[in-house]
Design an enzyme around this catalytic site. Sequence first.
Site, PDB file in Angstrom:
ATOM      1  N   HIS A  40       0.833  -1.209   0.000  1.00 22.00           N
ATOM      2  CA  HIS A  40       0.000   0.000   0.000  1.00 22.00           C
ATOM      3  C   HIS A  40       0.867   1.258   0.000  1.00 22.00           C
ATOM      4  CE1 HIS A  40      -2.772   2.942   2.163  1.00 22.00           C
ATOM      5  NE2 HIS A  40      -3.385   2.676   1.024  1.00 22.00           N
ATOM      6  N   HIS A  64      -7.199   8.013  -4.105  1.00 25.80           N
ATOM      7  CA  HIS A  64      -7.780   6.713  -4.451  1.00 25.80           C
ATOM      8  C   HIS A  64      -8.781   6.796  -5.587  1.00 25.80           C
ATOM      9  CE1 HIS A  64      -6.470   6.132  -0.224  1.00 25.80           C
ATOM     10  NE2 HIS A  64      -6.074   4.971  -0.693  1.00 25.80           N
ATOM     11  N   ARG A 138       0.219  23.007   3.923  1.00 26.82           N
ATOM     12  CA  ARG A 138       0.388  21.564   3.901  1.00 26.82           C
ATOM     13  C   ARG A 138      -0.582  20.977   4.935  1.00 26.82           C
ATOM     14  NH1 ARG A 138      -0.134  16.758   3.223  1.00 26.82           N
ATOM     15  NH2 ARG A 138       1.601  15.321   2.908  1.00 26.82           N
ATOM     16  N   CYS A 186       8.547  22.324   4.787  1.00 21.54           N
ATOM     17  CA  CYS A 186       8.104  20.925   4.750  1.00 21.54           C
ATOM     18  C   CYS A 186       9.309  20.042   4.436  1.00 21.54           C
ATOM     19  CB  CYS A 186       7.029  20.740   3.692  1.00 21.54           C
ATOM     20  SG  CYS A 186       6.369  19.072   3.670  1.00 21.54           S
ATOM     21  N   TYR A 323       8.093  10.804   7.546  1.00 23.33           N
ATOM     22  CA  TYR A 323       9.029  11.879   7.889  1.00 23.33           C
ATOM     23  C   TYR A 323      10.316  11.357   8.521  1.00 23.33           C
ATOM     24  CZ  TYR A 323       5.249  15.010   6.674  1.00 23.33           C
ATOM     25  OH  TYR A 323       4.262  15.664   5.982  1.00 23.33           O
TER      26      TYR A 323
HETATM   27  N1  MTE Z   1      -0.615  20.141  11.968  1.00 23.17           N
HETATM   28  C1  MTE Z   1      -1.798  19.517  11.878  1.00 23.17           C
HETATM   29  N2  MTE Z   1      -2.610  19.532  12.949  1.00 23.17           N
HETATM   30  N3  MTE Z   1      -2.174  18.867  10.753  1.00 23.17           N
HETATM   31  C2  MTE Z   1      -1.347  18.826   9.643  1.00 23.17           C
HETATM   32  O1  MTE Z   1      -1.726  18.234   8.619  1.00 23.17           O
HETATM   33  N4  MTE Z   1       0.840  19.430   8.693  1.00 23.17           N
HETATM   34  C3  MTE Z   1       2.243  19.612   9.095  1.00 23.17           C
HETATM   35  C4  MTE Z   1       2.387  20.819   9.996  1.00 23.17           C
HETATM   36  N5  MTE Z   1       1.405  20.810  11.048  1.00 23.17           N
HETATM   37  C5  MTE Z   1      -0.084  19.461   9.724  1.00 23.17           C
HETATM   38  C6  MTE Z   1       0.233  20.141  10.914  1.00 23.17           C
HETATM   39  C7  MTE Z   1       3.190  19.728   8.003  1.00 23.17           C
HETATM   40  S1  MTE Z   1       3.732  18.281   7.302  1.00 23.17           S
HETATM   41  C8  MTE Z   1       3.742  20.927   7.640  1.00 23.17           C
HETATM   42  S2  MTE Z   1       4.943  21.017   6.479  1.00 23.17           S
HETATM   43  C9  MTE Z   1       3.281  22.185   8.254  1.00 23.17           C
HETATM   44  O2  MTE Z   1       2.233  21.982   9.201  1.00 23.17           O
HETATM   45  C10 MTE Z   1       2.776  23.128   7.196  1.00 23.17           C
HETATM   46  O3  MTE Z   1       2.351  24.339   7.757  1.00 23.17           O
HETATM   47  P1  MTE Z   1       1.555  25.400   6.895  1.00 23.17           P
HETATM   48  O4  MTE Z   1       0.376  24.714   6.253  1.00 23.17           O
HETATM   49  O5  MTE Z   1       1.165  26.494   7.821  1.00 23.17           O
HETATM   50  O6  MTE Z   1       2.512  25.881   5.830  1.00 23.17           O
HETATM   51 MO    MO Z   2       5.408  18.717   5.782  1.00 23.45          MO
END
Ligand code: MTE
Ligand code: MO
Length: 468
Positions: A40, A64, A138, A186, A323
Amino acid sequence: IPGLKSYSMEEVSKHSSIEKRIWVTFKNGVYDVTDFVHEHPGGDNIMMGAGGAVDPFWELYAVHKNEKVLDILEKYRIGNLNAEDRHLTEPQAGNPYSTDPRRHPALQPRSVTPFNAEPPLEILVKNFRTPNELFFVRNHLPVPIVDINEYKLEIEGIGLKKSFALTLNDLKNKFPKHSVTTAIQCAGNRRSEMIEYKEVRGLSWGPAAISNAKWSGARLSDVLKYCGLDLNDERIKHVQFDGLDQDPAGQPYGASIPADIALDPKSQFILAYEMNDEEIPRDHGFPIRLIAPGIVGARNVKWLGRIVLSDEESHSHWQRNDYKGFSPNVDWDTVDFDKAPAIQDLPVQSAICKPANGEVLRRDKNGCIKVEGYAWSGGGRKIVRVDVSADGGKNWTVANLKQEATPLNRTYSWTLWEVNLPIKEGNAQLICKAIDSAYNGQPETVPPIWNLRGVLSNAWHRVNVQVE
Ligand code: MTE
Ligand code: MO
């Protein structure tokens, strides 16, 4: 499909582990996907649907929704869901993303549901502080709807006599307001360059999955001291943060950061309620977002709902099974996520934002063109130099840096740079590379740093131009 065996939902629900085999339903079909689990692309996220309907997950993870995926699934079909239980799998009314906020039309989406987008490169370097509506986004899940009258930040765990629930007003009124300017990047920034070399799993980010803003709010250390915590309590090894965004199984987005960094007041961790002096927009974490300066974007948890002082890392999928970095020869059959540490800090990074790849340019009277970009490094390491080449890396010109007057080991905001670069007529490859305060540099090419998730992409950035 007529003629296939019919199963009840109760029967399906008994098959939710590898031992008992993994069954799922989609629409009216019943599938045994046990043999597909390790293939997956979304990793063990598939287990969230085990023993039940995958329809709501597919609404969320819209990748999907294409025929290839349906073809794969059909291979694993073992039967039909009985007629009485079909109402259980019907997607709930409405699209879970329909309450997401409106976005600036200049943001270029890399996926729409969930929403992931980056600003155009030439706009990115126009401002030292990225305007809120142009800051890259993101999201892993729909943006949660937070009723500000109900909002509480829960704080609990080792070293606290009881748990706490703080309102937004508590955070605004009980603690001094502190500001820090920090870039958020990111881990997947510039992933598209890894994809060009060899396929990876992940969104195809260009070089603008990074932005820089001033964030204000209560210091994490002040709030925890108010709760009676001894910030030096040796039993606490990790501070866990949960968002209010949840997957259909009720699991929140979560992350954790080692306690010796998160609890050190000098690290300037902030429970932010303002972004560039305005209320934090919904996409960026309204009402409260953790700001973890110098730490990878993924741990800067948005829509913060809970803080847990713990002796272990967050159990979140994104902490334990995503990550992380791996060697180029590790593939999806051999990868062992337990063997690599979670990305926290990030390596030194830089990119050329102007001119654009493929641009046709004229030289000025001195035989130069103007080149602009950004540079940043994790862990508070300041950028000390950016080198730019117009001849594929034989000769380098040092760029002029625009940066904050912060100490070498505590600079969290990015550096913008520009240079008047001597260049010959014809086709040329522009290259930039940055050096941080630890004298770390960027690798020359992608292949030695390629990894299956396409994270930590920080090879020399190259842009091809034509000079007339
Ligand atoms: N926090 C929550 N609660 N949910 C999320 O999906 N994404 C993370 C982080 N914090 C995320 C999160 C990721 S992978 C990144 S790179 C950053 O938030 C992106 O922050 P931004 O959308 O303010 O640029
Ligand atoms: Mo990210």
